[in-house]
Design a protein around this motif. Structure first.
Motif, PDB file in Angstrom:
ATOM      1  N   GLY A   1       0.828  -1.194   0.000  1.00  0.00           N
ATOM      2  CA  GLY A   1       0.000   0.000   0.000  1.00  0.00           C
ATOM      3  C   GLY A   1       0.863   1.245   0.000  1.00  0.00           C
ATOM      4  N   THR A   2       1.905   1.243   0.837  1.00  0.00           N
ATOM      5  CA  THR A   2       2.883   2.332   0.876  1.00  0.00           C
ATOM      6  C   THR A   2       4.252   1.727   1.084  1.00  0.00           C
ATOM      7  N   PHE A   3       5.231   2.177   0.307  1.00  0.00           N
ATOM      8  CA  PHE A   3       6.591   1.669   0.419  1.00  0.00           C
ATOM      9  C   PHE A   3       7.540   2.861   0.373  1.00  0.00           C
ATOM     10  N   LYS A   4       8.217   3.146   1.476  1.00  0.00           N
ATOM     11  CA  LYS A   4       9.107   4.292   1.569  1.00  0.00           C
ATOM     12  C   LYS A   4      10.551   3.814   1.632  1.00  0.00           C
ATOM     13  N   LEU A   5      11.311   4.131   0.599  1.00  0.00           N
ATOM     14  CA  LEU A   5      12.701   3.692   0.485  1.00  0.00           C
ATOM     15  C   LEU A   5      13.626   4.833   0.886  1.00  0.00           C
ATOM     16  N   ASN A   6      14.053   4.846   2.130  1.00  0.00           N
ATOM     17  CA  ASN A   6      14.974   5.875   2.619  1.00  0.00           C
ATOM     18  C   ASN A   6      16.391   5.586   2.128  1.00  0.00           C
ATOM     19  N   GLY A   7      17.057   6.613   1.588  1.00  0.00           N
ATOM     20  CA  GLY A   7      18.411   6.426   1.075  1.00  0.00           C
ATOM     21  C   GLY A   7      18.462   5.537  -0.149  1.00  0.00           C
ATOM     22  N   LEU A   8      17.497   5.693  -1.044  1.00  0.00           N
ATOM     23  CA  LEU A   8      17.422   4.863  -2.246  1.00  0.00           C
ATOM     24  C   LEU A   8      18.629   5.060  -3.161  1.00  0.00           C
ATOM     25  N   ASN A   9      19.192   3.952  -3.640  1.00  0.00           N
ATOM     26  CA  ASN A   9      20.180   4.026  -4.716  1.00  0.00           C
ATOM     27  C   ASN A   9      19.908   2.891  -5.688  1.00  0.00           C
TER      28      ASN A   9
END
Length: 206
Positions: free
Chosen positions: A187-195
């Protein structure tokens, strides 16, 4: 009550699991890099590999289902679902055959050193194989898939096996994870520090 397991894949803890497919990472990478992808998404049709140092989730359930690939092939999977989950040091990769130049590996990382863990809500993963250390809190093993109450409600279009073996727990913690999966939705996916990176040849997470 807590139950612990270690080593190779077993059905009772087969789906302590996480993370999204990267078969379409190039298409959704920009949206993810802005923070949270605030709509459900699903990517399937090709296996992908995932590693993570730690997954901690609440409202866990696991049950048998069938994943239908793009060529209509039916693949049996163990679906693992979480109401909420945090994932530390996530790596996910998929190898895509490319004309002329050969295999290309798409690799995505997030929640690593110096960044907050990845955050997910209403997370579903279709699992093919898993190796990890797992701890369950207040686990019910051998529940019918028709009577699960602790995890999220079934996702739209899901091909669950009626009356199949299932399990559920109030909390699940998974460490040193290596897994192969077919598909995911959240439903929600938050990728902190995405590379995100592309590599010629095979350069998978494991």
């Amino acid at each position: 009550m807590e139950s612990q397991a270690r080593g190779g894949t077993r059905w009772k803890r087969f789906g302590l699991v996480m993370v999204p497919s990267v078969a379409a990472t190039a298409a959704i990478g920009v949206a993810l890099s802005q923070g949270a992808l605030a709509a459900s998404f699903a990517v399937s049709g090709q296996q992908f590999k995932v590693t993570t140092d730690r997954l901690e989730g609440t409202g866990f359930s696991q049950y048998g289902a069938v994943n239908i690939k793009h060529d209509d092939e039916m693949v049996p999977v163990a679906v693992s679902a979480f109401n909420q989950a945090t994932i530390t040091n996530l790596c996910q990769s998929v190898v895509v055959p490319a004309p002329v130049i050969g295999d290309i590996t798409v690799k995505l990382g997030a929640g690593g050193k110096g960044h907050k863990p990845v955050e997910a809500k209403n997370l579903f993963i279709d699992i093919a194989d898993l190796n990890a250390n797992a701890t369950f809190t207040n686990i019910d093993i051998g529940v019918s898939s028709d009577h699960l109450t602790k995890g999220p409600k079934p996702k739209a279009g899901e091909h669950r096996v009626p009356g199949s073996f299932a399990q559920q727990a109030e909390k699940a913690v998974l460490t040193d994870v290596k897994q192969t999966a077919w598909a995911t939705s959240a439903g929600t996916f938050k990728l902190n520090g995405l590379n995100m990176s592309l590599h010629r040849g095979k350069n998978e997470c494991y």
